[in-house]
Design a protein around this motif. Structure first.
Motif, PDB file in Angstrom:
ATOM      1  N   UNK A 363       0.907  -1.264   0.121  1.00 31.18           N
ATOM      2  CA  UNK A 363      -0.071  -0.166   0.142  1.00 31.18           C
ATOM      3  C   UNK A 363       0.899   1.162   0.115  1.00 31.18           C
ATOM      4  N   UNK A 364       1.969   1.088   0.710  1.00 32.40           N
ATOM      5  CA  UNK A 364       2.773   2.543   0.928  1.00 32.40           C
ATOM      6  C   UNK A 364       3.664   2.819  -0.454  1.00 32.40           C
ATOM      7  N   UNK A 365       3.900   1.683  -1.044  1.00 39.06           N
ATOM      8  CA  UNK A 365       4.872   1.873  -2.203  1.00 39.06           C
ATOM      9  C   UNK A 365       3.774   2.538  -3.501  1.00 39.06           C
ATOM     10  N   UNK A 366       2.639   2.142  -3.479  1.00 37.06           N
ATOM     11  CA  UNK A 366       1.813   2.753  -4.576  1.00 37.06           C
ATOM     12  C   UNK A 366       0.986   3.856  -4.207  1.00 37.06           C
ATOM     13  N   UNK A 379      -1.018   4.961   9.262  1.00 35.75           N
ATOM     14  CA  UNK A 379      -1.337   3.799  10.187  1.00 35.75           C
ATOM     15  C   UNK A 379      -2.894   3.814  10.022  1.00 35.75           C
ATOM     16  N   UNK A 380      -3.631   4.801  10.021  1.00 33.72           N
ATOM     17  CA  UNK A 380      -5.106   4.934   9.991  1.00 33.72           C
ATOM     18  C   UNK A 380      -5.540   4.452   8.630  1.00 33.72           C
ATOM     19  N   UNK A 381      -4.977   4.730   7.517  1.00 32.11           N
ATOM     20  CA  UNK A 381      -5.109   3.986   6.199  1.00 32.11           C
ATOM     21  C   UNK A 381      -4.858   2.499   6.103  1.00 32.11           C
ATOM     22  N   UNK A 382      -3.898   2.172   6.928  1.00 34.31           N
ATOM     23  CA  UNK A 382      -3.715   0.864   6.733  1.00 34.31           C
ATOM     24  C   UNK A 382      -5.184   0.031   7.578  1.00 34.31           C
ATOM     25  N   UNK A 386      -8.146  -2.338   6.064  1.00 33.95           N
ATOM     26  CA  UNK A 386      -8.228  -3.586   6.897  1.00 33.95           C
ATOM     27  C   UNK A 386      -6.950  -4.460   6.598  1.00 33.95           C
ATOM     28  N   UNK A 387      -5.832  -3.709   6.461  1.00 37.88           N
ATOM     29  CA  UNK A 387      -4.441  -4.497   6.505  1.00 37.88           C
ATOM     30  C   UNK A 387      -4.210  -4.663   7.752  1.00 37.88           C
ATOM     31  N   UNK A 388      -4.421  -4.049   8.959  1.00 37.91           N
ATOM     32  CA  UNK A 388      -4.167  -4.289  10.184  1.00 37.91           C
ATOM     33  C   UNK A 388      -5.286  -4.008  11.017  1.00 37.91           C
TER      34      UNK A 388
END
Length: 995
Positions: A363-366, A379-382, A386-388
């Motif tokens: 997610x961070x790379x894109x 972190x909130x985007x993750x 639903x990644x974490x």
């Protein structure tokens, strides 16, 4: 330069050479410069002089070239090494107008930089690596028309030239290749005559003509520093031909006087090793890990960013199989779509190590911006995707990525960004769907394995942490190097032909499955290097066919129930790691062979072992009968770096350390359990303590001991973790010699009935236990105090956690002189200590007025747990404590009827736990003006009719959940605390929620 943005740097070098050639033809270089001037002034003078003699178009080109930045390299090279490099002398060749050489000395900072060598001695393989890098550098510049004269300085320069001379491409490129010993030649004429003689010429004109008309490569060994190499063979040079002179010298300083077009310092080619060592930390210093580290560095091919990333990824990793896996992944072949194979494979290894966190990286790379993003927003985007699940989980991942150098933090840690070159490779990896080569399906809850075609292109397959019960019958996996099937608890049988078409398989992990046996097809895996069966409790017999796996380096049988080790294991002479748990009880056979747990000479045959773990049932008579012989065999292993043994007799410690033994406890990791005992079905040792005891590097557990054997004292000077279990005679830990315990960080004392105090200072006042971080005391029948006698300043100064369980006679925990030293204490747990009246004992325990101490005690204390303490009346007797306290819990403390705001004044306090009735009746110290208004809001009640430990765990989970749901701005507010409804009569804990 080839390590970071290699292509960009190469293009820059090529452009510089072009403009250099132009200027050389125009002879634009001035004849004199003030060489001793400061570097920046000298550089400006050179540039100004060049610009005054060139065309305007060339000036623009030079200006552009001067904007080339080396910040990329500085981002990955530690400051110490940068300063060390600046301390070296580099040379710039500027021919033209009578000047043949000018030296630019880059001065280091005034403060001397002292580098601690990563190796006390370089092993042969590491020196071979430096030679290989030097050869590669020569080959990169061998056709460069601007590089005519090359100098190689340092040890093994002749090895480099000999290797280059024998290369097929060199033989094909040059018509004349000759090596000449120039050490006896004091002038140019002598050197030229020597070369001519080597080629069989006596006529100088004919000799000069030959070299002028041909491609030649001349190696001059041991050339004198006064020789001006630019005057050697002045009549030979012809720009139409490829012509080179390469000289070697052992001196590292001769370059200050000798002109060159290219300088190759073999010392500089060890920079990769220094970078790796600084990032991987101390585990690389053992000889075994040096060999593995050299393999990793070699496969990084001089790619400095990859070297640093691999160092970070392997920091404090002692698992041999992880190192083997790293080497395997780094060696994977080039993929056409990837510009940078080494960095691609490096990041693939890091992603594999991250596990499920790889989705966060994707997610961070894109989706993150190049200039960076807020840490908490990311972190909130993750969480939103639903990644974490929690902020804490995200914080850990972010910090792991920062530590791994995938992220870098800025703005005081509030923001993070991804490095451009890393982002570029990651995007390519994910766009290619990394799963084509790395089938990452771990933790997906799969009940069926992927179809056969999915296995065909994979180099590495992750199917761990699923619910697989069946595997394909015979998947075709021609490229598969690593297969991870661990933690599939439903997997009971592996098909007979499952491994038949996996010729390249090197690593196999079947840990924590329910398999009982291995199929015969496994023993045909001639490339297999790592076989892990950890925690396979139904696996009871290792067949003799295991001896066919001749390349096996790691055999992990920890947590199995095997009855004995087959003699064929002795054939596995490449083993570097052997772990076994022999717990099976063999009553089916009565012959002598069945009574042998480990056959003789099996251990001693495994002469390459670096890690050995033998876990046995302490009641197994077979072990007691053979342990002395096994210890003797262990003592012959001169490469051993990690050892775990059960020693039923203390005297066996002497055998391990006698004059003929190869064991050196000061330089290795070990875990010894000493003392004859039977394995307990139920242990009083809390589970979390047992888990923590498994972490330290050098552990000693002394069980059911008497007195203080000298053998124990000798080992104590090395241990970082001590567990004293059921000692029958010692009255204090001091009897074991706390002076020996300089390295002790973790200490557990349990059921030692005669111990009355931990440290008995005997009026010495010495500084002791200065490294201790964790102290746990449980079921100590006669313990009365922690410390007796004068207190040495600095003692216990690193203590972070103190845990006391069931100490019925304990009356004193902290006295004033003791607690002033506990400025690093973070957690205090006191349970079932019925005689304690106050945690802090002052000179007047009954005083109601605060002590005349204005500072904060326990400045880092975050958690206090006080349970089952019927006589407790005060926490700190009015002293100011714990300004950073977050959690405090009380249970069954009926005498604690008054609290002071000095004891709960922390702005960080999130929760107070106790019985509802106790809280309603609680009064506040009369000397205080008021009770803080928010304490009712953060109180959470405990139900009497529900298990107390279960409730604590539930409250902790609720607390964490609520903290994750809170907005970042609220979390950062120092006055913010979690809200809960005020306690009212008749309110049950089910109605109380942490909010």
């Amino acid at each position: 330069m080839n390590s970071v943005n290699k292509e960009r740097h190469k293009n820059w070098v090529r452009d510089v050479l072009k403009i250099n050639h132009k200027l050389r033809e125009r002879k634009t270089f001035p004849s004199q410069f003030e060489i001793d001037a400061p570097l920046d002034h000298l550089f400006d003078d050179i540039c100004s002089s060049i610009k005054s003699n060139v065309l305007v178009s060339d000036q623009l080109e030079i200006d552009t070239l001067m904007q080339h930045s080396f910040n990329d390299i500085e981002a990955y090279v530690p400051p110490l090494i940068i300063q060390k490099m600046y301390g070296k002398t580099f040379q710039v060749h500027m021919p033209g107008q009578g000047i043949s050489v000018r030296q630019l000395h880059l001065e280091s900072t005034k403060q001397e930089v002292k580098m601690t060598p990563a190796l006390t001695r370089h092993d042969e393989k590491l020196l071979n690596l430096a030679v290989d890098f030097a050869i590669r550098q020569i080959l990169e510049d061998i056709e460069n028309p601007e590089v005519l004269r090359i100098r190689i300085s340092g040890r093994d320069g002749i090895r480099v030239t000999t290797a280059v001379k024998g290369l097929p491409q060199i033989q094909k490129m040059f018509n004349v290749v000759v090596q000449v010993d120039a050490s006896s030649c004091s002038n140019i004429i002598g050197i030229e005559k020597n070369i001519a003689a080597q080629l069989g010429f006596s006529d100088g004109l004919e000799f000069n003509k030959l070299l002028e008309d041909t491609n030649f490569l001349i190696f001059l060994h041991g050339i004198h520093e006064r020789i001006n190499l630019y005057e050697v063979g002045s009549k030979w040079w012809n720009s139409k031909n490829i012509q080179k002179i390469v000289c070697t010298t052992r001196s590292q300083t001769v370059h200050k006087r000798m002109a060159m077009d290219l300088e190759i310092r073999l010392e500089d080619h060890l920079l990769s090793w220094e970078l790796f060592s600084m990032n991987v930390s101390k585990n690389v210093h053992s000889s075994g890990f040096q060999r593995r580290a050299t393999d990793v560095i070699e496969k990084c091919s001089g790619h400095l960013l990859a070297v640093v990333l691999m160092g970070r990824a392997l920091k404090m990793v002692y698992d041999v199989i992880v190192w083997e896996r790293a080497s395997c992944i780094l060696g994977l072949p080039h993929r056409a779509q990837m510009k940078d194979r080494v960095l691609c494979n490096t990041l693939a290894f890091i992603l594999v190590r991250l596990g499920s966190a790889d989705e966060c990286v994707k997610y961070s790379a894109f989706h993150t911006q190049r200039e960076g993003t807020s840490r908490i927003d990311l972190i909130l985007e993750w969480i939103r995707h639903a990644l974490i699940k929690t902020v804490d989980e995200g914080e850990k991942i972010v910090q792991d990525l920062i530590n791994a150098l995938v992220f870098e933090s800025f703005q005081n840690g509030y923001s993070v960004r991804m490095r451009d070159e890393i982002r570029e490779v990651l995007v390519d990896l994910f766009r290619l769907e990394i799963n084509t080569h790395f089938l990452l399906l771990g933790g997906r809850g799969l009940t069926k394995a992927p179809k056969d075609e999915a296995w065909e292109e994979a180099y590495e397959i992750h199917l761990m942490n699923n619910k697989l019960s069946e595997l394909p019958k015979s998947p075709n996996c021609p490229h598969l190097c690593a297969l991870f099937l661990q933690n599939n608890s439903c997997l009971r049988v592996i098909p007979p032909l499952f491994f038949q078409c996996m010729p390249m398989l090197q690593i196999l992990n079947l840990s924590h499955t329910k398999i009982r046996s291995l199929p015969q097809s496994l023993y045909g895996l001639v490339q297999l290097q790592g076989l892990v069966l950890r925690g396979c409790k139904l696996f009871m017999e290792l067949p003799p066919e295991v001896g066919k796996l001749s390349n096996l380096k790691v055999l992990d049988l920890e947590g199995t129930e095997i009855i004995r080790l087959p003699v064929d294991v002795g054939k596995l002479t490449n083993l570097i790691c052997l772990k076994m748990s022999i717990y099976g009880d063999d009553n089916s056979r009565k012959d002598n062979e069945s009574n042998i747990m480990i056959p003789k000479n099996v251990i001693s045959n495994l002469f390459q072992l670096e890690e050995l773990m033998i876990d046995v049932n302490p009641g197994d008579k077979r072990w007691n009968a053979s342990v002395k012989d096994i210890v003797k065999e262990v003592c012959s292993l001169d490469r051993l770096q990690a050892l775990q043994l059960y020693l039923p007799e203390v005297a066996l410690l002497n055998d391990l350390q006698n004059a003929s033994s190869s064991i050196d406890l000061s330089g290795m990791r070990f875990r010894f359990t000493v003392g004859s005992h039977l394995k307990r079905i139920i242990s009083r040792l809390p589970l979390e303590v047992a888990v923590k005891f498994d972490v330290p590097e050098r552990c000693l557990k002394f069980v059911k001991g008497e007195d203080v054997p000298t053998e124990i004292g000798k080992v104590l000077q090395h241990v970082t973790a001590l567990f004293l279990d059921c000692h029958s005679t010692a009255t204090s830990l001091s009897e074991f010699g706390v002076g020996y315990m300089e390295n002790l960080k973790f200490c557990v004392l349990g059921e030692c009935d005669e111990i009355q105090t931990i440290v008995d200072a005997n009026n010495d006042g010495d500084v002791v236990l200065r490294s201790l971080e964790y102290l746990n005391l449980y079921y100590m029948k006669n313990l009365r105090s922690i410390w007796e006698g004068p207190f040495g300043w600095g003692s216990l100064s690193c203590l972070k956690a103190l845990v006391l369980y069931t100490c019925p006679q304990l009356t004193t925990i902290f006295t004033l002189d003791l607690l002033f030293n506990l400025y690093n204490l973070e957690e205090l747990v006191v349970e079932d200590c019925p005689e304690i009246e106050s945690i802090v004992v002052t000179h007047d325990p009954t005083a109601t007025q605060p002590m005349l101490w204005k500072g904060d005690l326990f400045p880092k204390l975050k958690k206090i747990s006080l349970h089952y303490m019927p006589k407790l009346v005060s926490i700190s007797n009015g002293l100011l404590i714990s300004p950073k306290l977050k959690w405090i819990s009380f249970y069954d403390c009926p005498s604690l009827k008054t609290l002071s705001t000095e004891e709960v004044r922390s702005n960080d306090l999130k929760v107070i736990i106790g019985e509802a009735e106790w809280w309603r009746e609680l009064k506040w110290n009369k000397s205080d003006w008021f009770k803080p208004p928010n304490l009712d809001a953060i109180f959470v009640p405990i139900e009497r009719d529900t298990d107390f430990i279960t409730q604590l765990a539930k409250i902790n989970d609720q607390l964490q959940t609520r903290m994750q749901e809170t907005k970042p701005s609220q979390q950062s507010d120092p006055g913010y605390s979690l809200k809960a409804p005020a306690v009212k009569d008749g309110t049950s804990s089910k109605q109380k929620q942490v909010a």
